[in-house]
Design a protein around this motif. Sequence first.
Motif, PDB file in Angstrom:
ATOM      1  N   ALA A  74     -11.749  35.743   3.935  1.00 18.80           N
ATOM      2  CA  ALA A  74     -11.084  35.296   2.378  1.00 18.80           C
ATOM      3  C   ALA A  74     -11.118  37.246   2.265  1.00 18.80           C
ATOM      4  O   ALA A  74     -10.560  37.511   1.483  1.00 18.80           O
ATOM      5  CB  ALA A  74     -12.184  35.309   1.967  1.00 18.80           C
ATOM      6  N   SER A  75     -11.629  38.031   3.319  1.00 14.89           N
ATOM      7  CA  SER A  75     -11.474  39.610   3.130  1.00 14.89           C
ATOM      8  C   SER A  75      -9.889  39.827   2.956  1.00 14.89           C
ATOM      9  O   SER A  75     -10.016  41.322   2.393  1.00 14.89           O
ATOM     10  CB  SER A  75     -12.240  40.416   4.059  1.00 14.89           C
ATOM     11  N   LEU A  76      -9.036  39.141   4.453  1.00 13.65           N
ATOM     12  CA  LEU A  76      -8.291  40.001   4.310  1.00 13.65           C
ATOM     13  C   LEU A  76      -7.129  39.282   2.795  1.00 13.65           C
ATOM     14  O   LEU A  76      -6.120  40.217   2.282  1.00 13.65           O
ATOM     15  CB  LEU A  76      -6.900  38.683   4.626  1.00 13.65           C
ATOM     16  N   GLU A  77      -7.369  38.391   1.463  1.00 10.47           N
ATOM     17  CA  GLU A  77      -6.971  39.164   0.264  1.00 10.47           C
ATOM     18  C   GLU A  77      -5.457  38.691  -0.187  1.00 10.47           C
ATOM     19  O   GLU A  77      -4.515  39.695  -0.881  1.00 10.47           O
ATOM     20  CB  GLU A  77      -7.232  39.601  -0.525  1.00 10.47           C
ATOM     21  N   LEU A  78      -4.434  37.949   0.716  1.00  7.42           N
ATOM     22  CA  LEU A  78      -3.264  37.623   1.502  1.00  7.42           C
ATOM     23  C   LEU A  78      -2.666  37.565  -0.080  1.00  7.42           C
ATOM     24  O   LEU A  78      -3.019  36.258  -1.062  1.00  7.42           O
ATOM     25  CB  LEU A  78      -2.612  36.964   2.288  1.00  7.42           C
ATOM     26  N   PRO A  79      -1.310  38.149  -0.870  1.00 12.73           N
ATOM     27  CA  PRO A  79      -1.121  37.352  -1.724  1.00 12.73           C
ATOM     28  C   PRO A  79      -0.484  36.335  -1.148  1.00 12.73           C
ATOM     29  O   PRO A  79       0.300  35.892   0.103  1.00 12.73           O
ATOM     30  CB  PRO A  79       0.109  38.521  -2.286  1.00 12.73           C
ATOM     31  N   VAL A  80      -0.034  35.081  -1.665  1.00 13.29           N
ATOM     32  CA  VAL A  80       1.131  33.832  -1.961  1.00 13.29           C
ATOM     33  C   VAL A  80       2.463  34.482  -2.362  1.00 13.29           C
ATOM     34  O   VAL A  80       2.930  34.742  -3.029  1.00 13.29           O
ATOM     35  CB  VAL A  80       0.149  32.651  -2.939  1.00 13.29           C
ATOM     36  N   VAL A  81       3.449  34.181  -1.623  1.00 17.06           N
ATOM     37  CA  VAL A  81       4.306  35.444  -1.608  1.00 17.06           C
ATOM     38  C   VAL A  81       5.571  33.764  -2.485  1.00 17.06           C
ATOM     39  O   VAL A  81       6.279  33.757  -3.109  1.00 17.06           O
ATOM     40  CB  VAL A  81       4.911  35.174  -0.139  1.00 17.06           C
ATOM     41  N   PHE A  82       5.209  32.750  -2.104  1.00 21.33           N
ATOM     42  CA  PHE A  82       5.819  31.481  -2.893  1.00 21.33           C
ATOM     43  C   PHE A  82       4.588  30.260  -2.774  1.00 21.33           C
ATOM     44  O   PHE A  82       3.802  29.985  -1.899  1.00 21.33           O
ATOM     45  CB  PHE A  82       6.744  30.772  -1.956  1.00 21.33           C
ATOM     46  N   ARG A  83       5.031  29.500  -4.047  1.00 24.03           N
ATOM     47  CA  ARG A  83       4.087  29.321  -4.013  1.00 24.03           C
ATOM     48  C   ARG A  83       4.414  27.413  -3.464  1.00 24.03           C
ATOM     49  O   ARG A  83       3.143  26.883  -3.269  1.00 24.03           O
ATOM     50  CB  ARG A  83       3.750  28.390  -5.683  1.00 24.03           C
ATOM     51  N   HIS A  84       5.580  27.408  -2.865  1.00 21.72           N
ATOM     52  CA  HIS A  84       5.956  25.727  -2.218  1.00 21.72           C
ATOM     53  C   HIS A  84       6.939  26.476  -1.075  1.00 21.72           C
ATOM     54  O   HIS A  84       8.183  27.698  -1.816  1.00 21.72           O
ATOM     55  CB  HIS A  84       6.616  24.927  -2.751  1.00 21.72           C
ATOM     56  N   HIS A  85       6.331  26.316  -0.229  1.00 15.85           N
ATOM     57  CA  HIS A  85       7.656  27.232   0.992  1.00 15.85           C
ATOM     58  C   HIS A  85       7.986  25.479   2.191  1.00 15.85           C
ATOM     59  O   HIS A  85       7.593  25.471   2.768  1.00 15.85           O
ATOM     60  CB  HIS A  85       7.368  28.225   1.618  1.00 15.85           C
ATOM     61  N   ALA A  86       9.418  25.048   1.746  1.00 14.71           N
ATOM     62  CA  ALA A  86      10.244  24.021   2.017  1.00 14.71           C
ATOM     63  C   ALA A  86      10.656  24.390   3.139  1.00 14.71           C
ATOM     64  O   ALA A  86      11.971  25.050   3.308  1.00 14.71           O
ATOM     65  CB  ALA A  86      11.001  23.408   1.085  1.00 14.71           C
ATOM     66  N   PHE A  87      10.758  23.626   4.491  1.00 17.39           N
ATOM     67  CA  PHE A  87      10.813  23.725   5.717  1.00 17.39           C
ATOM     68  C   PHE A  87      12.032  22.845   6.286  1.00 17.39           C
ATOM     69  O   PHE A  87      11.159  21.554   6.470  1.00 17.39           O
ATOM     70  CB  PHE A  87      10.200  23.685   6.941  1.00 17.39           C
ATOM     71  N   CYS A  88      12.718  22.559   6.046  1.00 18.06           N
ATOM     72  CA  CYS A  88      14.091  21.704   5.727  1.00 18.06           C
ATOM     73  C   CYS A  88      14.501  21.521   7.438  1.00 18.06           C
ATOM     74  O   CYS A  88      15.289  22.114   7.411  1.00 18.06           O
ATOM     75  CB  CYS A  88      15.163  21.832   5.360  1.00 18.06           C
ATOM     76  N   CYS A  89      14.242  20.241   8.386  1.00 12.05           N
ATOM     77  CA  CYS A  89      15.152  20.190   9.706  1.00 12.05           C
ATOM     78  C   CYS A  89      16.527  19.790   9.585  1.00 12.05           C
ATOM     79  O   CYS A  89      17.144  19.326   8.890  1.00 12.05           O
ATOM     80  CB  CYS A  89      14.374  18.623  10.594  1.00 12.05           C
ATOM     81  N   LEU A  90      17.273  20.670  10.487  1.00 13.27           N
ATOM     82  CA  LEU A  90      18.463  21.045  10.653  1.00 13.27           C
ATOM     83  C   LEU A  90      19.498  20.082  11.673  1.00 13.27           C
ATOM     84  O   LEU A  90      20.034  20.707  12.018  1.00 13.27           O
ATOM     85  CB  LEU A  90      19.565  21.818  10.038  1.00 13.27           C
ATOM     86  N   GLN A  91      18.488  20.454  12.529  1.00 12.24           N
ATOM     87  CA  GLN A  91      18.557  20.196  13.737  1.00 12.24           C
ATOM     88  C   GLN A  91      19.705  18.496  13.759  1.00 12.24           C
ATOM     89  O   GLN A  91      19.909  17.900  13.623  1.00 12.24           O
ATOM     90  CB  GLN A  91      17.429  18.648  14.314  1.00 12.24           C
ATOM     91  N   GLN A  92      20.374  19.115  15.087  1.00 14.04           N
ATOM     92  CA  GLN A  92      21.805  17.975  15.212  1.00 14.04           C
ATOM     93  C   GLN A  92      21.674  17.738  16.921  1.00 14.04           C
ATOM     94  O   GLN A  92      21.123  18.430  17.964  1.00 14.04           O
ATOM     95  CB  GLN A  92      22.772  18.786  14.905  1.00 14.04           C
TER      96      GLN A  92
END
Lengths: 114, 114
Positions: B5-23
């Motif tokens: 908890a001591s790191l107190e990192l900021p939340v850069v994105f509220r939601h971060h969506a990772f979308c598979c593009l595998q072909q």
Amino acid sequence: MDAPASLELPVVFRHHAFCCLQQRPAGHPRGSCSAQGAGPLWERLGGQLQAKGIADTAMVGTGCLGFCSAGPLMVVYPAGVWYQPKTIADIDEIVQSHFVEGNPVERLIVVLSR
Amino acid sequence: MDAPASLELPVVFRHHAFCCLQQRPAGHPRGSCSAQGAGPLWERLGGQLQAKGIADTAMVGTGCLGFCSAGPLMVVYPAGVWYQPKTIADIDEIVQSHFVEGNPVERLIVVLSR
């Protein structure tokens, strides 16, 4: 996190590392993680996860994560830790300290703002 | 999450969506998210985020996320919600319910195990 506690979703991976593989042409004003040496670092990461049998940590290459000047960039969820590793030794330290022992490597964390 | 908890990192994105593009080639035994129609879905997602001005949610394409038979797959962090959207309407519902209103769309969540 916004998910209602009632969902009780299983945690699929303890650590999920997203590694930018963005490439841009030489001289492009934004640069890119690949131009900043990302490739061999992510290759080492994958090799170390496999060699050490770290099955609860997954990694995957991504397109541009933004913040290109801070590359090579890797973001680790669900912690939301953004790393800027520069060397193979940095990767090895993240693997051992963060992924094995659960202690993020503070000196390699980039603090970003939107 | 393992970060102290001591790191107190900021939340850069509220939601971060990772979308598979595998072909993978047609007929490949594992199939792929692209072969299951991922491309137009992620294109819609990007378009909706931009059209609605949803600046606290980011998306990025990825390589294979695993669990190929459950595709098209998208994982949203830090919540750790894995979605299997099939239609443009599914994407629109995720955008409005989850990313705007903060309520994950339970009917589209795939429950995965390692």
